[in-house]
Design an enzyme around this catalytic site. Sequence first.
Site, PDB file in Angstrom:
ATOM      1  N   PHE A   1       0.711  -1.057  -0.092  1.00 31.31           N
ATOM      2  CA  PHE A   1      -0.094  -0.052   0.225  1.00 31.31           C
ATOM      3  C   PHE A   1       0.890   1.254   0.124  1.00 31.31           C
ATOM      4  O   PHE A   1       0.443   2.002  -0.525  1.00 31.31           O
ATOM      5  CB  PHE A   1      -0.879   0.035   1.149  1.00 31.31           C
ATOM      6  CG  PHE A   1      -1.907  -1.059   0.972  1.00 31.31           C
ATOM      7  CD1 PHE A   1      -2.936  -0.846   0.062  1.00 31.31           C
ATOM      8  CD2 PHE A   1      -2.394  -1.604   2.298  1.00 31.31           C
ATOM      9  CE1 PHE A   1      -3.815  -1.746  -0.074  1.00 31.31           C
ATOM     10  CE2 PHE A   1      -3.610  -2.605   2.277  1.00 31.31           C
ATOM     11  CZ  PHE A   1      -4.472  -2.594   1.220  1.00 31.31           C
ATOM     12  N   GLU A   2       1.909   1.499   0.675  1.00 30.33           N
ATOM     13  CA  GLU A   2       2.681   2.294   1.089  1.00 30.33           C
ATOM     14  C   GLU A   2       3.687   2.663  -0.139  1.00 30.33           C
ATOM     15  O   GLU A   2       3.909   3.828  -0.447  1.00 30.33           O
ATOM     16  CB  GLU A   2       3.508   2.479   2.411  1.00 30.33           C
ATOM     17  CG  GLU A   2       2.608   2.443   3.412  1.00 30.33           C
ATOM     18  CD  GLU A   2       1.654   3.478   3.629  1.00 30.33           C
ATOM     19  OE1 GLU A   2       2.054   4.691   3.172  1.00 30.33           O
ATOM     20  OE2 GLU A   2       0.561   3.622   4.380  1.00 30.33           O
ATOM     21  N   GLY A   3       4.361   1.425  -0.679  1.00 29.51           N
ATOM     22  CA  GLY A   3       5.333   1.703  -1.762  1.00 29.51           C
ATOM     23  C   GLY A   3       6.625   2.300  -1.171  1.00 29.51           C
ATOM     24  O   GLY A   3       6.687   2.504   0.345  1.00 29.51           O
TER      25      GLY A   3
ATOM     26  N   ARG B   1      -7.654   0.987  -0.776  1.00 31.93           N
ATOM     27  CA  ARG B   1      -7.030   0.148   0.388  1.00 31.93           C
ATOM     28  C   ARG B   1      -7.807  -0.152   1.386  1.00 31.93           C
ATOM     29  O   ARG B   1      -7.760  -1.413   1.871  1.00 31.93           O
ATOM     30  CB  ARG B   1      -6.070   1.337   0.901  1.00 31.93           C
ATOM     31  CG  ARG B   1      -5.252   0.824   1.978  1.00 31.93           C
ATOM     32  CD  ARG B   1      -4.496   1.967   2.764  1.00 31.93           C
ATOM     33  NE  ARG B   1      -3.432   1.260   3.823  1.00 31.93           N
ATOM     34  CZ  ARG B   1      -2.450   1.789   4.286  1.00 31.93           C
ATOM     35  NH1 ARG B   1      -1.783   2.833   3.606  1.00 31.93           N
ATOM     36  NH2 ARG B   1      -1.596   1.122   5.173  1.00 31.93           N
TER      37      ARG B   1
END
Length: 154
Positions: free
Chosen positions: A14-16, A143
């Site tokens: 999700f964050e990368g 998300r």
Amino acid sequence: MTLSKRGIAIIKNFEGLRLNAYQDIAGVWTIGYGSTMHNNGRPIKPNDKLANEAQAELLLKSTLTNYVNTLNTVATVHLSQNQFDALVSFIFNVGTGAAKSSTLLKRLNTGDYRGAADQFLVWNKITDPYTGKKTASKTLTQRREQERALFLSE
């Protein structure tokens, strides 16, 4: 409980990964895998940099400790590993203060797992840093849908 490898992978996905500080969609300075603070508690600032992915992973591990501890403190009902992982991802993204006062947590702690799951979908908005208005975010909507699906899976 502890966050599983799968839970960590979900958050990382999700964050990368970004080794240079950047402003997230809500305008918050962020680095690595979504960390907003350094290990010493200093907020992320423009021009902050991480040397490599290993340093980003160490920062993430340190950052996650707070969210795991929060969930272990505030959840008063039994959680499956998938529920725990989904909730840590949620708390990581919205922050401990918002999560602690959320309807999601209130419903969870009364044993209303379905009602709690449905509350993930409410948390798909950001406050636009320029207008101050709440607006739905496509990224957050995706998300929250994935966190809800994980929460409901066994």
